[in-house]
Design an enzyme around this catalytic site. Structure first.
Site, PDB file in Angstrom:
ATOM      1  N   ASP A 178       0.720  -1.155   0.009  1.00 12.86           N
ATOM      2  CA  ASP A 178       0.209  -0.055   0.012  1.00 12.86           C
ATOM      3  C   ASP A 178       0.707   1.091   0.212  1.00 12.86           C
ATOM      4  O   ASP A 178       1.830   1.407   0.656  1.00 12.86           O
ATOM      5  CB  ASP A 178      -0.990   0.021   1.065  1.00 12.86           C
ATOM      6  N   GLU A 184       0.573  -0.752  -5.271  1.00 15.02           N
ATOM      7  CA  GLU A 184      -0.710   0.163  -5.068  1.00 15.02           C
ATOM      8  C   GLU A 184      -0.223   1.631  -5.332  1.00 15.02           C
ATOM      9  O   GLU A 184       0.278   2.534  -4.386  1.00 15.02           O
ATOM     10  CB  GLU A 184      -1.304  -0.015  -3.714  1.00 15.02           C
TER      11      GLU A 184
END
Length: 651
Positions: free
Chosen positions: A284, A326
């Site tokens: 992330d 991401e």
């Protein structure tokens, strides 16, 4: 590559390893470590070689890798070896993903494991379980503010439950994807708490400053991620009397990767979850990993070096594990997260194709493929051993971050066009069937991102409220046409929880004090499993969508041309309402599938002459492999009804 300095250091490190590590059978680990060590050493030296404790940190790095290998089960080690032999396994057209929240799809992790038959029924074989690590109540950012990287949030289960789920999925040959939040921790994480208590070791895990001098230097060039709800990039912490870097929210403290101990800690986290059965890590916020005064602190060169180092270390310990980047950034930047080349500078094997997603929604709103086609032509080629994650919806909002030059090139003004898109998907444009909500609206420019479920954005919510069967049919056609493109484009298609059942916006978040301020929860629905049984009742909306998507997935898996080997060619049809591209199988180039989709509400024609000019021989009859029927032809044109698509092959 053999290099004297690095391999001399490696020999010294192996001599200094803890006795409990040296006694283990590390044959495969040593082979992989030797093959990757020059790259690992070079990257670690480039990032941290200026430090006087470099050799000690290098020893800690290798020990972390070795301990990760020792803790890897024989079953997972065998999986590593199999994937090494078939190193392009993830480029196959066989993979179809689904993203879900555990407590939106099921009650908890155990209940999720008991529902794996649903995935097999649909044909999904890659499951992204949205954040499930321990996080505070009320300050969780949807699970992305982690307070313990090695514990499961007890609201969904515990580590044993996750291990049970991983085992159940593995037995059914379903991949497990898990989020690893790389950029920050919760302010309730033990590292942050030790920093608050005054421990200088852990204060160096974060960006903490006694005065505003350095924060002000950062702020000169750093944009704000959430200017309305979380302005600025630093938060004053009263307990430490320090300013802390908090790029996302004031309770999310950014990790300081200029400290090698932070990198080693996070490598240990990645290997921990790899050893608990996770096949793919969604890393992330990778664009934010490295902070440098005088830059926007996004997409920095050292962020890429960190990811290359993480990949090389993981290759030595758990080479069967893949990374998803991401990074929702411009195409010219996102392509860099695959790496510089497939051998010496690997980063992430998979990246989100956010550009494709946003362009598809633009084509829905405009009923033409002008910007879609232009944007796809501007999309840089990916590496051969990398692939896109293609999606229509996810847990997050939709941003229209197109390249302004592309917008201008197709005849739109960037600001007014984005305002139109916002109005259209919020149902404020005349004739719009969409029922979305604006997110982070800029009152000055009118720009905003969009929230809403796939079905509601595609017009199904409005059509069902009005009990309009014609509009329902149109919405279903629109939904299926969009899916036909993410299934055929090249990459791994990713469905979102509820999309196969046509779940509409869930407005119940407005009654939840913990969610009411974040309207992204409108598209994070919970499945009513009794209602979901309607997928088996002929004629229902749920049945029509589920059955069609199940068939689409099965056909996709049968078409070698849909594997992802840069084997896609965009075609100019002369009709702005159509998107058309050719897929071919590299081992048998004659095996081709022509994909064409109509974004307009009226029938459109694809001239056969266009295909002939491209050199395609379609003298033999064509068949649409999705329906099993011949396409509708009028003289020298292939006719597509409103929102119709074809997957055409020669008979």
């Amino acid at each position: 590559m053999y290099e004297q300095v690095s391999h001399s250091l490696l020999n010294a490190i192996l001599d200094d390893l803890k006795p409990e590590i040296r006694r283990q059978d590390l044959r495969h680990f040593y082979t992989r470590l030797g093959a990757n060590f020059y790259a690992i050493y070079s990257l670690f030296f480039r990032l941290y070689g200026h430090r006087p404790d470099f050799k000690r940190q290098m020893l800690g790095l290798v020990e972390t890798m070795a301990e990760g290998y020792i803790n890897r089960s024989p079953e997972l080690e065998a999986l590593d070896i199999a994937r090494e032999k078939d190193h392009n396994w993830f480029l196959s057209q066989q993979w179809v993903g689904m993203a879900l929240y555990t407590n939106g799809f099921a009650r908890n992790l155990r209940d999720l494991a008991d529902k794996t038959e649903y995935f097999q029924e649909l044909g999904v074989n890659m499951i992204h379980v949205m954040p499930i690590l321990k996080c505070p109540i009320g300050k969780s950012d949807g699970g992305y503010a982690v307070s313990d990287f090695r514990q499961i949030d007890d609201r969904v289960g515990d580590l044993a439950d996750l291990q049970y789920l991983a085992s159940e999925l593995r037995q059914r040959q379903i991949l497990l994807v898990l989020d690893i939040v790389m950029n920050h921790t919760s302010d309730e994480h033990s590292w942050a708490q030790k920093a608050i208590a005054g421990d200088p070791v852990y204060q160096d895990y974060y960006y903490m400053y006694e005065s505003r001098d350095i924060p002000d230097l950062f702020e000169r060039s750093m944009p704000e991620v959430f200017p309305e709800s979380s302005p600025g990039n630093f938060t004053w912490n009263e307990q430490t009397q320090r300013w802390v870097m908090t790029v996302f929210h004031d309770y999310q403290w950014d990790l300081n990767y200029s400290n090698p101990e932070v990198f080693i800690e996070m490598l240990g986290v990645v290997l921990f979850w790899a050893n608990n059965g996770v096949d793919i890590m969604r890393l992330d916020a990778v664009a934010f990993l490295w902070k440098e005064i005088g830059t926007d602190c996004q997409n920095e060169r050292n962020a890429h070096l960190l990811l290359q180092l993480m990949k090389d270390c993981c290759q030595a310990t758990a080479p069967g594990v893949l990374f998803i980047a991401e990074a929702i950034v411009a195409p010219v930047e996102v392509i860099k997260y695959f790496g510089e080349d497939a051998i010496s500078a690997k980063e992430c094997e998979i990246a989100y194709n956010a550009t494709f997603m946003a362009l598809l929604w633009d084509a829905v709103a405009t009923q033409n493929a002008r910007l879609l086609t232009r944007g796809l032509r501007s999309l840089p080629n990916k590496l051969d051993r990398a692939t896109w994650l293609n999606y229509l919806r996810c847990h997050d909002d939709i941003g229209f971050g197109f390249d302004d030059q592309d917008v201008l090139a197709v005849g739109y003004q960037p600001r007014s066009h984005r305002r139109f898109l916002t109005d259209f998907f919020c149902g404020e444009f005349e004739g719009s069937p969409s029922r979305g909500l604006p997110f982070m609206r800029n009152e000055v420019t009118g720009d905003a991102r969009i929230c809403g479920s796939l079905a509601s954005l595609a017009g199904l919510e409005k059509a069902m409220q009005e009990e309009n069967p014609v509009a329902i049919n149109i919405a279903i056609s629109r939904i299926l046409m969009l899916h036909s493109l993410i299934f055929s484009f090249g990459g791994i298609p990713l469905l979102y929880n509820g999309d196969a059942l046509g779940l509409l916006n869930d407005y119940s978040y407005q009654q939840d004090p913990a969610k009411v301020s974040d309207n992204r929860w409108v598209h994070r629905p919970s499945i009513d499993w009794q209602h979901a049984e309607r997928r088996h009742q002929s004629g229902t909306v749920e049945n029509r969508l589920f059955t069609a998507l199940r068939r689409m997935i099965a056909i996709r898996k049968s078409l070698d041309a849909f594997a992802d080997f840069n084997n896609r060619e965009l075609l100019d049809t002369g009709n702005e309402h159509l998107l058309c591209f050719l897929r071919s199988y590299q081992q048998r180039p004659s095996e081709q599938v022509l994909v064409v989709a109509n974004f307009h509400s009226t029938p459109q024609a694809l001239p056969v002459d266009v295909l002939r000019r491209r050199g395609l021989d379609f003298t033999a009859p064509l068949i649409d492999v999705f329906t099993g029927r011949r396409p509708h032809q009028i003289e020298e044109n292939i006719l597509l009804q409103s929102y119709q698509f074809y997957w055409l092959k020669q008979v």
